[in-house]
Design a protein around this motif. Structure first.
Motif, PDB file in Angstrom:
ATOM      1  N   LYS A   2      41.930  33.039  55.141  1.00 53.12           N
ATOM      2  CA  LYS A   2      40.542  33.003  54.334  1.00 53.12           C
ATOM      3  C   LYS A   2      40.311  34.321  54.028  1.00 53.12           C
ATOM      4  O   LYS A   2      39.190  34.609  53.661  1.00 53.12           O
ATOM      5  N   LEU A   3      41.264  35.197  53.871  1.00 51.96           N
ATOM      6  CA  LEU A   3      41.247  36.494  53.454  1.00 51.96           C
ATOM      7  C   LEU A   3      40.344  36.526  52.129  1.00 51.96           C
ATOM      8  O   LEU A   3      40.890  35.896  51.320  1.00 51.96           O
ATOM      9  N   THR A   4      39.662  37.498  51.850  1.00 52.50           N
ATOM     10  CA  THR A   4      39.331  37.730  50.407  1.00 52.50           C
ATOM     11  C   THR A   4      40.021  38.913  50.065  1.00 52.50           C
ATOM     12  O   THR A   4      40.197  39.948  50.597  1.00 52.50           O
ATOM     13  N   VAL A   5      40.676  38.864  48.733  1.00 45.04           N
ATOM     14  CA  VAL A   5      41.731  39.794  48.364  1.00 45.04           C
ATOM     15  C   VAL A   5      41.513  40.410  46.991  1.00 45.04           C
ATOM     16  O   VAL A   5      41.239  39.605  45.872  1.00 45.04           O
ATOM     17  N   PHE A   6      41.619  41.589  46.722  1.00 41.10           N
ATOM     18  CA  PHE A   6      41.661  42.182  45.391  1.00 41.10           C
ATOM     19  C   PHE A   6      43.022  43.273  45.261  1.00 41.10           C
ATOM     20  O   PHE A   6      42.876  44.071  46.139  1.00 41.10           O
ATOM     21  N   MET A   7      43.764  42.894  44.684  1.00 45.52           N
ATOM     22  CA  MET A   7      45.067  43.505  44.617  1.00 45.52           C
ATOM     23  C   MET A   7      45.543  43.725  43.076  1.00 45.52           C
ATOM     24  O   MET A   7      45.271  43.449  42.242  1.00 45.52           O
ATOM     25  N   VAL A   8      46.582  44.688  43.119  1.00 42.54           N
ATOM     26  CA  VAL A   8      47.350  45.139  41.730  1.00 42.54           C
ATOM     27  C   VAL A   8      48.892  44.836  42.302  1.00 42.54           C
ATOM     28  O   VAL A   8      49.370  45.309  43.391  1.00 42.54           O
TER      29      VAL A   8
END
Length: 623
Positions: free
Chosen positions: A200-206
């Protein structure tokens, strides 16, 4: 729930504008990836969101939801050098982590019953027993085994895996990740995909790993020319929607150029003294001129290098072996390379892939056997360690040191300047010093110097690390037309699947197996083989046999397996519904032959997926 809002965020370095007045919202449950060219500010954007870089301008705002714990995975993480791995893992303010640390420390001194009882009580109160099992699973999957090892002894790749493990164990609600798949082997990448997809993690990635993007993300944002374009959906959805935007941009650009020509005629006709209305139109002209001078995004960028001629004898390995002490890396390997052969090399970290390449190129000698290299072979070797650039040397001079020109097809030549252009270095960047390049730009320059040598046998050891997706696309197009032999070592499954015809599987203990197919085919067959072996073992087990285990060692589902079981039940339900829908479509008497064929293929795919999900469900349900 809104986790993060960017309002009018800008960033510049000297005269270079990375981005200006960007706006973005990240909500709970979002799994967002940002794609962009190297050097355009991806890592800077991550640091801004993580609060490690200041914003610019009075109107710029970064608004974070209160009480949301954020975790940041850097490309090159650092730890206190005097720590051990286990100390770094448990260095956390998470209550569950602290309780687990106290319990493990109490176990080291079991004679202190008061401390041990307090630790047990805390574990019970927080219901942390499953969490302890989750910690062990994360460390096991990322192959972090020697927990007493000092941080000072770890390689860069090991530190990255430790930082990833620590991040997942800390369980922040919002995760910011910079190239999370770098330094992971293929099995680890597949495990991380499943972990993030099921969490359920909220993720922002490159990341440049396109299969990873496809499986994990529900939104792609592209940073392009200082603007942020948002695309809902997976990576394939992004490609489709971006293509539509580029088509529209091309139409607008064409209209703008025509308008500029008309405005230019008007400008030339006007006298020097102009009224207010004329001045307004003059300002409009310069605005149109700026837009019209832009290049269309979908311009065809090709590198048509002509490789040197290959003779009949290319590269032969005759019964070669190599070991260091008791560690066997290559054992009795024999192979003869053929013209235009394309081979991928896969295996876990530390199994000896780079050593194998060095044996083939005679950089190191085998313990037994011999390597024969044909007289016409010209190697181009891209080493994953990169290139030692002279920091005070300009980009154009780095390339010219290798060659001024390289031959193209039909007797033409390509200058160093033109090759830099084609490899996405702008004319301004030609005069930039090597010390000013980003990590991805340095790797792109190194790759270009390898190609400048005009090889006919390319060896690429982890070429995709730190390269942006646009550069990868250009490189793939070049390699697909490359008129020579190709060996690739890469953890980028998309890159491998697109380019190689067969694989050398390095299975450990010196064993190298030749597999005819790409990586995705290989992994599918491996999983099927494991499932078949498990089914056979269950079928051959005597029915009267009853295995009893002490309660303390009884096999239980792990935290991730329980999540997977729940997800499988939902997926099986959806696939069964889809199967019924397709079957109902066959009842339509007006179906044409093409539609029937399409539905049949779709039904077969659904049936295959359903069978795989049901097998996995049964496997977990039996535990």
């Amino acid at each position: 729930m809104n986790y993060l809002t960017l309002e009018n965020v800008s960033k510049t370095f000297g005269e270079k504008i990375l981005f200006k007045n960007l706006n973005l919202q990240i909500s709970q449950g979002d799994k967002i990836a940002m794609v962009a060219k190297n050097g355009t500010g991806k890592t800077t954007m991550l640091k801004l969101i993580a609060g490690l870089e200041p914003t610019e301008g009075e109107v710029a705002k970064i608004i974070k939801a209160k009480h949301i714990r954020t975790g940041y995975l850097e490309q090159d993480p650092s730890f206190p050098e005097d720590q051990t791995i286990i100390q770094a893992v448990f260095d956390s303010e998470n209550k569950m982590v602290k309780a687990t640390r106290a319990y493990n420390e109490a176990l080291q001194n079991p004679t202190n019953e008061t401390t041990l009882q307090a630790a047990l009580a805390e574990m019970d109160d927080l219901k942390a027993w499953d969490f302890e099992a989750q910690i062990k699973e994360i460390l096991f999957k990322l192959k972090i085994e020697r927990l007493d090892q000092k941080i000072t002894t770890l390689s860069g790749g090991q530190r990255k895996r430790l930082a990833l493990a620590k991040l997942l164990i800390d369980e922040p609600e919002f995760v910011i990740m910079d190239e999370p798949t770098n330094h992971l082997d293929l099995e680890m990448i597949e495990w991380l995909e499943d972990y993030l997809s099921n969490s359920k993690l909220t993720v922002f990635m490159v990341t440049h790993d396109r299969y990873f993007l496809e499986k994990v993300c529900n939104t792609i944002v592209e940073l392009h020319r200082g603007n942020l374009h948002k695309y809902r959906g997976s990576y394939s959805d992004y490609l489709e929607k971006k293509a539509m935007r580029q088509e529209n941009d091309a139409v607008v650009l064409d209209k703008t150029k025509k308008l500029m020509r008309k405005e230019l005629e008007w400008m030339r006709r006007q006298p020097k003294a102009r009224g207010t209305k004329a001045k307004s139109r003059e300002d409009k002209f310069y605005e149109i001129e700026e837009k019209a001078s832009q290049k269309a995004d979908n311009e065809d960028l090709r590198i048509e290098i002509k490789g040197a001629r290959l003779g009949s004898k290319i590269l032969e390995a005759h019964n070669i072996s190599k070991s260091y002490g008791e560690l066997n890396l290559v054992k009795d390997f024999t192979y003869k390379f053929k013209k235009n052969e394309r081979v991928g090399i896969v295996g876990n970290n530390g199994v000896g892939k780079s050593t194998f390449l060095q044996l083939l190129t005679k950089q190191i000698r085998p313990d037994n056997g011999r390597v024969v290299i044909g007289d016409t072979v010209v190697f181009g070797y891209y080493d994953q360690e990169g290139i030692n650039l002279e920091e005070d040397k300009k980009v154009i001079d780095v390339v010219r040191d290798v060659a001024e020109f390289i031959p193209l097809a039909k007797g033409q030549k390509l200058s160093a300047i033109n090759l830099l252009d084609r490899f996405l270095f702008s004319r301004e960047q030609h005069q930039v010093y090597a010390s000013q390049l980003s990590g991805g730009e340095r790797r792109r320059l190194y790759l270009l110097t390898v190609l400048m040598e005009n090889p006919n046998f390319l060896i690429l050891d982890e070429p995709t690390n730190d390269l942006d997706i646009l550069t990868l696309n250009i490189l793939e197009e070049f390699l697909m037309d490359f008129p020579g032999c190709l060996i690739i070592v890469s953890h980028d499954r998309y890159f491998m699947d697109k380019l190689v015809d067969h694989l050398f599987i390095m299975e450990g203990n010196g064993v190298i197996r030749d597999y005819n197919g790409n990586y995705t085919d290989y992994r599918y067959l491996e999983k099927q083989r494991v499932l078949e072996a498990e089914r056979t073992a269950r079928a051959n087990r005597p029915k009267t046999e009853k295995v009893t285990k002490p309660e303390s060692t009884e096999r239980k589902l792990t935290y991730l397996e329980r999540k997977e079981l729940g997800k499988l039940e939902k997926e099986i339900g959806k696939l069964e519904t889809k199967k019924k829908e397709i079957m109902a479509m066959f009842n339509n008497p007006n179906l044409e032959a093409k539609e029937i064929e399409k539905l049949s293929i779709e039904l077969g795919d659904v049936g295959k997926k359903l069978e795989e999900k049901e097998e996995r469900w049964m496997e977990l349900a039996d535990v």
